[in-house]
Design an enzyme around this catalytic site. Sequence first.
Site, PDB file in Angstrom:
ATOM      1  N   ARG A 162      50.788  41.827  43.585  1.00 27.75           N
ATOM      2  CA  ARG A 162      50.201  42.676  44.928  1.00 27.75           C
ATOM      3  C   ARG A 162      50.854  41.951  46.170  1.00 27.75           C
ATOM      4  O   ARG A 162      51.254  42.762  47.131  1.00 27.75           O
ATOM      5  CB  ARG A 162      48.603  42.779  45.144  1.00 27.75           C
ATOM      6  CG  ARG A 162      48.168  43.431  46.054  1.00 27.75           C
ATOM      7  CD  ARG A 162      46.505  43.167  46.141  1.00 27.75           C
ATOM      8  NE  ARG A 162      45.815  44.296  46.774  1.00 27.75           N
ATOM      9  CZ  ARG A 162      44.937  43.733  47.818  1.00 27.75           C
ATOM     10  NH1 ARG A 162      44.239  42.617  47.538  1.00 27.75           N
ATOM     11  NH2 ARG A 162      44.206  44.615  48.578  1.00 27.75           N
TER      12      ARG A 162
ATOM     13  N   ASN B 208      44.117  42.539  53.566  1.00 31.53           N
ATOM     14  CA  ASN B 208      44.429  41.262  53.266  1.00 31.53           C
ATOM     15  C   ASN B 208      43.458  40.012  53.340  1.00 31.53           C
ATOM     16  O   ASN B 208      43.160  39.474  52.453  1.00 31.53           O
ATOM     17  CB  ASN B 208      45.869  40.528  54.020  1.00 31.53           C
ATOM     18  CG  ASN B 208      47.047  41.356  53.588  1.00 31.53           C
ATOM     19  OD1 ASN B 208      47.320  41.746  52.405  1.00 31.53           O
ATOM     20  ND2 ASN B 208      47.885  41.719  54.480  1.00 31.53           N
TER      21      ASN B 208
ATOM     22  N   HIS C 221      47.438  48.718  38.956  1.00 28.41           N
ATOM     23  CA  HIS C 221      46.107  48.510  38.799  1.00 28.41           C
ATOM     24  C   HIS C 221      45.676  48.432  37.404  1.00 28.41           C
ATOM     25  O   HIS C 221      44.600  48.422  36.938  1.00 28.41           O
ATOM     26  CB  HIS C 221      45.338  49.380  39.566  1.00 28.41           C
ATOM     27  CG  HIS C 221      45.393  49.385  41.067  1.00 28.41           C
ATOM     28  ND1 HIS C 221      45.149  50.405  42.064  1.00 28.41           N
ATOM     29  CD2 HIS C 221      45.946  48.399  41.819  1.00 28.41           C
ATOM     30  CE1 HIS C 221      45.464  50.081  43.251  1.00 28.41           C
ATOM     31  NE2 HIS C 221      46.185  48.581  43.066  1.00 28.41           N
TER      32      HIS C 221
ATOM     33  N   HIS D  22      52.313  44.019  49.454  1.00 30.49           N
ATOM     34  CA  HIS D  22      51.880  44.038  50.733  1.00 30.49           C
ATOM     35  C   HIS D  22      52.901  43.504  51.651  1.00 30.49           C
ATOM     36  O   HIS D  22      52.902  43.455  52.882  1.00 30.49           O
ATOM     37  CB  HIS D  22      50.620  43.109  50.971  1.00 30.49           C
ATOM     38  CG  HIS D  22      49.221  43.862  50.301  1.00 30.49           C
ATOM     39  ND1 HIS D  22      47.878  43.695  50.714  1.00 30.49           N
ATOM     40  CD2 HIS D  22      49.254  44.864  49.552  1.00 30.49           C
ATOM     41  CE1 HIS D  22      47.216  44.445  50.178  1.00 30.49           C
ATOM     42  NE2 HIS D  22      47.870  45.380  49.668  1.00 30.49           N
TER      43      HIS D  22
HETATM   44  C1  HEM Z   1      48.311  53.269  46.204  1.00 31.96           C
HETATM   45  C2  HEM Z   1      47.790  52.423  47.332  1.00 31.96           C
HETATM   46  C3  HEM Z   1      46.888  51.139  46.959  1.00 31.96           C
HETATM   47  C4  HEM Z   1      45.890  50.878  47.238  1.00 31.96           C
HETATM   48  C5  HEM Z   1      44.972  51.859  48.287  1.00 31.96           C
HETATM   49  C6  HEM Z   1      45.559  49.624  46.668  1.00 31.96           C
HETATM   50  C7  HEM Z   1      44.375  49.207  46.750  1.00 31.96           C
HETATM   51  C8  HEM Z   1      43.721  48.044  46.225  1.00 31.96           C
HETATM   52  C9  HEM Z   1      42.561  47.473  46.478  1.00 31.96           C
HETATM   53  C10 HEM Z   1      41.317  47.880  47.411  1.00 31.96           C
HETATM   54  C11 HEM Z   1      42.439  46.293  45.729  1.00 31.96           C
HETATM   55  C12 HEM Z   1      41.514  45.283  45.126  1.00 31.96           C
HETATM   56  C13 HEM Z   1      41.370  44.230  46.398  1.00 31.96           C
HETATM   57  C14 HEM Z   1      39.919  43.398  46.511  1.00 31.96           C
HETATM   58  O1  HEM Z   1      39.230  43.793  46.035  1.00 31.96           O
HETATM   59  O2  HEM Z   1      40.212  42.482  47.348  1.00 31.96           O
HETATM   60  C15 HEM Z   1      43.928  46.162  45.017  1.00 31.96           C
HETATM   61  C16 HEM Z   1      44.133  45.291  43.968  1.00 31.96           C
HETATM   62  C17 HEM Z   1      45.392  45.143  43.415  1.00 31.96           C
HETATM   63  N1  HEM Z   1      46.535  45.901  43.876  1.00 31.96           N
HETATM   64 FE1  HEM Z   1      46.272  47.636  44.799  1.00 31.96          FE
HETATM   65  N2  HEM Z   1      46.567  49.287  46.035  1.00 31.96           N
HETATM   66  C18 HEM Z   1      47.483  50.264  46.207  1.00 31.96           C
HETATM   67  C19 HEM Z   1      48.785  50.054  45.645  1.00 31.96           C
HETATM   68  C20 HEM Z   1      49.361  48.995  44.758  1.00 31.96           C
HETATM   69  C21 HEM Z   1      50.433  48.487  44.488  1.00 31.96           C
HETATM   70  C22 HEM Z   1      51.648  49.581  44.898  1.00 31.96           C
HETATM   71  C23 HEM Z   1      50.743  47.513  43.943  1.00 31.96           C
HETATM   72  C24 HEM Z   1      51.683  46.599  43.112  1.00 31.96           C
HETATM   73  C25 HEM Z   1      52.826  47.268  42.735  1.00 31.96           C
HETATM   74  C26 HEM Z   1      49.298  47.149  43.668  1.00 31.96           C
HETATM   75  C27 HEM Z   1      48.908  45.876  42.865  1.00 31.96           C
HETATM   76  C28 HEM Z   1      47.462  45.775  42.913  1.00 31.96           C
HETATM   77  C29 HEM Z   1      46.873  44.371  42.092  1.00 31.96           C
HETATM   78  C30 HEM Z   1      47.953  43.825  40.970  1.00 31.96           C
HETATM   79  C31 HEM Z   1      45.652  44.277  42.283  1.00 31.96           C
HETATM   80  C32 HEM Z   1      44.823  43.071  41.724  1.00 31.96           C
HETATM   81  C33 HEM Z   1      45.057  41.916  42.701  1.00 31.96           C
HETATM   82  C34 HEM Z   1      44.160  40.733  42.072  1.00 31.96           C
HETATM   83  O3  HEM Z   1      43.537  40.668  41.408  1.00 31.96           O
HETATM   84  O4  HEM Z   1      44.377  39.703  43.136  1.00 31.96           O
HETATM   85  N3  HEM Z   1      48.339  47.987  44.414  1.00 31.96           N
HETATM   86  N4  HEM Z   1      44.529  47.228  45.369  1.00 31.96           N
END
Ligand code: HEM
Length: 336
Positions: free
Chosen positions: A66, A99, A197, A70
């Site tokens: 992630r 973040n 995700h 970002h």
């Molecule tokens: C399409 C738009 C996207 C939105 C709106 C989004 C939003 C989010 C949100 C809200 C979370 C949870 C954060 C939390 O609870 O603190 C999350 C987690 C995550 N996102 Fe996204 N995301 C997007 C795209 C992406 C992309 C492009 C990637 C990587 C290529 C990605 C990888 C991840 C990963 C791996 C997690 C889990 C992180 C962890 O466990 O620390 N996301 N995302």
Amino acid sequence: MASSTPHAAAGVLVLLVAAAVCLHGATAQLCEDYYADTCPDAYDIVKQVLIDAHKSDVRIYASLTRLHFHDCFVQGCDGSLLLDGVPGVINSEKGAPANNNSARGFPVVDKVKAALEEACPGVVSCADILALAAEISVELSGGPKWGVLLGRLDSKTANFASASNLPSPFDNLTILEKKFRDVGLHNIDLVTLSGAHTFGRAQCRFVTARLYNFSGTNRPDPTLNSGYRAFLTQRCPQNGNASALNDLDPTTPNIFDKNYYTNLAVNRGFLPSDQELKSSPQAQGVTAPIVDRFATSQDAFFKSFAQSMINMGNIQPLTDPSKGEIRCNCRKVNDS
Ligand code: HEM
Ligand SMILES: *[C@@H]1O[C@H](CO)[C@@H](O)[C@H](O)[C@H]1NC(C)=O
Ligand SMILES: *[C@@H]1O[C@H](CO)[C@@H](O)[C@H](O)[C@H]1NC(C)=O
Ligand SMILES: *[C@@H]1O[C@H](CO)[C@@H](O)[C@H](O)[C@H]1NC(C)=O
Ligand SMILES: *[C@@H]1O[C@H](CO)[C@@H](O)[C@H](O)[C@H]1NC(C)=O
């Protein structure tokens, strides 16, 4: 054999020209072998630190993946995300809504940087560390491999305003498409990269509206599978701990596979922005067919993921040495 000599010489010449473009061109391109001479073990060094970190933190591979996202979406892949705040000088992106209390893994990035500085001081940028860490994290979680393009420099600035405009889980499809288009990415990249995700965690705060008060209706989101809703209602009670964590993919929480898409196909997406790709009226004939294709073919998803990660890694790479640097410490601009 004599006749092959000119060809061999021409081949060497082509290689030299390619390396020169990669290293010194004004509009320099990234390349896979950027550190081949200056830090040949860079990949293995990053990998070892990640494997060690994972022993006490199974979530770290998702968190690091992630961070690259970002970083790249905010003034390009330039390590700007990693800068800590300095009053009056650096307004850290770490405080932006997407973040703050959410992005994690920064101490592991520091460990990677320290290991690389030990082996090849002043050579590997923090922006490239994030690109390498993302690929290694996906690969170690069972996902695809790809050749990471390298040669980015680190920024001397952060961009809080741009970080505040990162995609939000509450954005509708039209807005998500626009935010990707604005960095040169297409709908295929949006659907493919959201497949990240398939691992990692998310806080209850992002799903409570879907459980109790969808779009101000005081009703649950009708596109939420009822069994999954019952499950999430237990985990995220109304007025409960908004920071409590959930698996983004409850079927295989730590494995990088196509289950993100099989979940969406049966209305088991966690974030509103996830289910939007499959279920919104705007998704029909546009992003929903891509979700369906990846739900039936992990091979198609993996191939697309490798390509889209390269596309994301190519967002405005900072390669002009008058504008960027190799930071000694990923949290600080050099000589500051
Ligand atoms: C399409 C738009 C996207 C939105 C709106 C989004 C939003 C989010 C949100 C809200 C979370 C949870 C954060 C939390 O609870 O603190 C999350 C987690 C995550 N996102 Fe996204 N995301 C997007 C795209 C992406 C992309 C492009 C990637 C990587 C290529 C990605 C990888 C991840 C990963 C791996 C997690 C889990 C992180 C962890 O466990 O620390 N996301 N995302
Ligand atoms: C980040 O969240 C904390 C609460 O945990 C809050 O005190 C702080 O003001 C937030 N930072 C920014 C820049 O909004
Ligand atoms: C998407 O969100 C934007 C901004 O909130 C809004 O203007 C637009 O009407 C929404 N589109 C749909 C189809 O709901
Ligand atoms: C549900 O959401 C609407 C609009 O966001 C809000 O006005 C209302 O107070 C919420 N209801 C509850 C019970 O929180
Ligand atoms: C809420 O959940 C988070 C994440 O699991 C945890 O760190 C925190 O201690 C919890 N807060 C309360 C009040 O239980």
